[in-house]
Design an enzyme around this catalytic site. Structure first.
Site, short mmCIF file in Angstrom:
data_model
loop_
_atom_site.label_atom_id
_atom_site.label_comp_id
_atom_site.label_asym_id
_atom_site.label_seq_id
_atom_site.Cartn_x
_atom_site.Cartn_y
_atom_site.Cartn_z
N TRP A 88 47.58 46.80 43.81
CA TRP A 88 48.63 47.58 43.14
C TRP A 88 48.88 47.10 41.71
O TRP A 88 49.56 47.78 40.95
CB TRP A 88 49.95 47.48 43.92
CG TRP A 88 50.29 46.06 44.26
CD1 TRP A 88 50.02 45.41 45.44
CD2 TRP A 88 50.89 45.08 43.41
NE1 TRP A 88 50.42 44.10 45.37
CE2 TRP A 88 50.96 43.87 44.13
CE3 TRP A 88 51.39 45.11 42.10
CZ2 TRP A 88 51.50 42.70 43.59
CZ3 TRP A 88 51.93 43.93 41.57
CH2 TRP A 88 51.98 42.75 42.31
N ASN A 89 48.40 45.91 41.33
CA ASN A 89 48.84 45.39 40.01
C ASN A 89 48.13 46.07 38.84
O ASN A 89 48.67 46.09 37.74
CB ASN A 89 48.75 43.86 39.94
CG ASN A 89 47.36 43.34 40.10
OD1 ASN A 89 46.48 44.06 40.56
ND2 ASN A 89 47.13 42.10 39.72
N LYS A 129 39.98 52.98 48.65
CA LYS A 129 41.25 52.77 49.38
C LYS A 129 42.20 52.09 48.40
O LYS A 129 42.13 50.88 48.19
CB LYS A 129 41.00 51.89 50.60
CG LYS A 129 41.94 52.11 51.76
CD LYS A 129 43.38 51.76 51.49
CE LYS A 129 43.68 50.29 51.47
NZ LYS A 129 45.07 50.02 51.03
N PRO A 130 43.09 52.87 47.76
CA PRO A 130 44.03 52.23 46.82
C PRO A 130 45.13 51.50 47.58
O PRO A 130 45.30 51.71 48.79
CB PRO A 130 44.61 53.41 46.04
CG PRO A 130 44.49 54.58 46.96
CD PRO A 130 43.34 54.32 47.88
N ALA A 131 45.91 50.69 46.85
CA ALA A 131 47.01 49.96 47.50
C ALA A 131 48.08 50.94 47.95
O ALA A 131 48.29 51.99 47.34
CB ALA A 131 47.59 48.96 46.51
N SER A 179 43.91 39.83 47.22
CA SER A 179 44.20 38.42 47.49
C SER A 179 42.98 37.72 48.13
O SER A 179 42.14 38.36 48.78
CB SER A 179 45.39 38.32 48.44
OG SER A 179 45.09 38.98 49.64
N GLU A 239 36.86 40.26 43.89
CA GLU A 239 37.65 39.80 42.74
C GLU A 239 38.98 39.35 43.32
O GLU A 239 39.81 40.19 43.69
CB GLU A 239 37.87 40.96 41.75
CG GLU A 239 36.60 41.47 41.10
CD GLU A 239 36.06 40.55 40.02
OE1 GLU A 239 36.77 39.60 39.62
OE2 GLU A 239 34.92 40.77 39.58
N LEU A 240 39.18 38.05 43.43
CA LEU A 240 40.30 37.54 44.24
C LEU A 240 41.35 36.83 43.38
O LEU A 240 41.42 37.01 42.18
CB LEU A 240 39.75 36.63 45.34
CG LEU A 240 38.62 37.26 46.17
CD1 LEU A 240 38.08 36.29 47.21
CD2 LEU A 240 39.08 38.55 46.85
N CYS A 279 45.95 38.63 38.02
CA CYS A 279 45.15 37.54 38.57
C CYS A 279 44.79 36.51 37.50
O CYS A 279 44.47 35.37 37.82
CB CYS A 279 43.89 38.10 39.20
SG CYS A 279 43.01 39.18 38.07
N GLU A 324 49.13 30.82 43.69
CA GLU A 324 49.29 31.89 42.72
C GLU A 324 50.73 32.39 42.80
O GLU A 324 51.19 32.84 43.86
CB GLU A 324 48.32 33.00 43.10
CG GLU A 324 48.16 34.05 42.06
CD GLU A 324 47.13 35.10 42.48
OE1 GLU A 324 47.04 35.44 43.67
OE2 GLU A 324 46.42 35.58 41.58
#
Ligand code: NAP
Length: 470
Positions: free
Chosen positions: A142-143, A166-168, A221, A242-243, A276, A373
């Site tokens: 979502w960010n 699949k979006p947030a 995440s 990409e975490l 991130c 984080e």
């Protein structure tokens, strides 16, 4: 799905809310694994035509999509601010920055090249072909509701792969708007499919286990990334992850302090600390600590918290209650262990999920905010005494996404730049993200790269073809 607007199979819907006002912006279909299977089937059906299309034609369609995103940038930004909360200027920057990936990969579509080997025997010739991997599953956070999608979808499409996105749960509207624009650009039915869901895990499981999906690209995440990687292992999918990050920001005693303060403030508080690559730990040399802190706290005092749709607002709300509670618990852990909140330190008077821009001093590595984080507007500051100590602490984390440092010493630039175990290291700047650079992390921050000439490789297979009997 398959070029049509479709309800969830079971008729379910869920509301999308504005995090700044709590108002509902509308509802979207609440899809399940069964719906995801249909979207995967639509993508599979689109694969032969899309992958066989000449690269130049795919490139032209991507270019049209890029043009439409640019034309509608203001509307897309308004939608993004509405569902995500970031200030309008930041939202527009994200939309245009995301569009730049579409333009880049429209060009890259024409540059997918194989090799011809030198003959090993006179009767044989050998070539190496690059072929699209197949149906791609893309799961996004979502960010960055817009750019995380264009970063995955544009290289996939350029390579000849259809996608199921699949979006947030919190931010599905930007994804649907981008899919509509892809449709208007003439990208064929079934090439771009979006599955909106309030239970990400069900759809995510389908995308990571369905054998038709040959590539899974995930941003989110580290915990969910590990789960998806293990789920994808049964069908040995290619994965890109990409975490999360834990970015250090080192200020050495020869640094340009004004430049360091500007960069640290921007990269700590952008998107309310919810990126991130946001600065997670400020580490300042003891010789310049007081001078730095005086200027940094003054810069933090200028931040203007509020609804991102209002003029002059620099810092929006946190995305949801869970995000707010995480920030609160990291600050109370630090304060309980001896840190001092010299700015902020609590929920903002605006209520909802607003949190005060916060600066913590007397921070120690054993505090939870140093190793986790934060994903919020909280800047923990640690005082160091030597280059070795700073680099050792910066690397003492399972994460390895982005790192920053400020120094004027040319030798140190190379020493520290090479020693930091991070996929992206920025010296004397905090602005480095663009479509031509490889974005990605070391260690538990991920696998693979997005953007740059390397980004398209993630969606290609390498085939060796040998022709004998000449
Ligand atoms: P998240 O909770 O991991 O969610 C990311 C996506 O995964 C969402 O679409 C989410 O759906 C879905 N999801 C959640 N649980 C799932 C499961 N069990 N199986 C399959 N899918 C699942 O992350 P987030 O809170 O949205 O995003 C913040 C994280 O993303 C931070 O750690 C940040 O560092 C990272 N991030 C990394 C990058 C990068 O490039 N390295 C960029 C941006 C963000 P729901 O929304 O429905 O839960």
């Amino acid at each position: 799905m398959g070029g049509e607007w479709a309800p969830a199979g079971n008729g379910g819907t869920f509301a999308v809310n504005n995090p700044a006002t709590g108002e509902s912006l509308g509802t979207v279909p609440d899809m399940t694994a069964a719906d995801a299977r249909q979207a995967i089937a639509a993508a599979e059906a689109a694969f032969p035509e899309w992958s066989a299309m000449p690269a130049r034609k795919r490139s032209q369609l991507l270019r049209k999509w890029f043009d439409l995103i640019q034309q509608h940038a203001d509307d897309l930004a308004a939608l993004l601010t509405g569902e995500q909360g970031k200030p309008h200027a930041e939202a527009k920057g994200e939309v245009l920055g995301g569009a730049a990936y579409v333009e880049w990969f429209a060009e890259e579509a024409k540059r997918i090249e194989g090799d011809v080997l030198s003959p090993q025997t006179s009767s044989q010739r050998e070539v190496i072909l690059k072929q699209p991997v197949g149906v791609v599953g893309a799961i996004t956070p979502w960010n960055f509701p817009s750019s995380m999608i264009t970063r995955k979808v544009s290289p996939a499409l350029a390579a000849g792969c259809p996608v199921v996105i699949k979006p947030a749960e919190d931010t599905p509207l930007s994804a649907l708007a981008l899919a509509e624009l892809a449709h208007r650009a003439g990208i064929p039915a079934g090439v771009v499919n979006v599955v909106t869901a309030s239970h990400g895990a069900d759809v995510g499981k389908e995308l990571s286990t369905n054998p038709t999906v040959r590539k899974l690209s995930f941003t989110g995440s580290t915990a969910v990334g590990k789960l998806l990687m293990s789920q994808a292992s049964d069908t040995v999918k290619k994965v890109s992850l990409e975490l999360g990050g834990n970015a250090p920001f080192l200020v050495f005693d020869d640094a340009d302090l004004d430049g360091a303060v500007k960069a640290a403030t921007m990269m700590k508080f952008i998107n309310t600390g919810q990126t991130c690559i946001c600065v997670n730990r400020l580490m300042v040399h003891e010789n310049v600590y007081d001078a730095f802190m005086e200027r940094f706290t003054a810069a933090v005092d200028y931040l203007n918290v509020g609804n991102g749709a209002e003029k002059g607002v620099t810092t929006g709300p946190l995305i949801n209650d869970k995000g707010l509670e995480k920030v609160e618990s990291l600050v109370s852990d630090a304060v309980a262990k001896g840190a001092k909140a010299v700015r902020g330190g609590k929920r903002h008077d605006l209520g909802g999920t607003f949190y005060e821009p916060t600066v913590l001093t007397d921070v120690k590595p054993e505090m939870a905010c140093f190793g986790n984080e934060i994903f919020g507007p909280v800047a923990p500051v640690y005082k160091f005494s030597s280059e070795d100590e700073a680099v050792r602490l910066a690397n003492d984390t399972p994460y390895g996404l982005a790192a920053y440092f400020f120094t004027k010493d040319a030798g140190r630039m190379w020493r520290v730049g090479e020693a930091l175990e991070y996929g992206m290291v920025a010296c004397n700047t905090a602005r480095f993200v663009h479509e031509a650079m490889p974005f990605g992390g070391f260690k538990e921050s991920g696998i693979g790269r997005e953007g740059s000439k390397y980004g398209i490789e993630e969606y290609l297979e390498t085939k060796f073809l040998c022709m004998g009997g000449l």
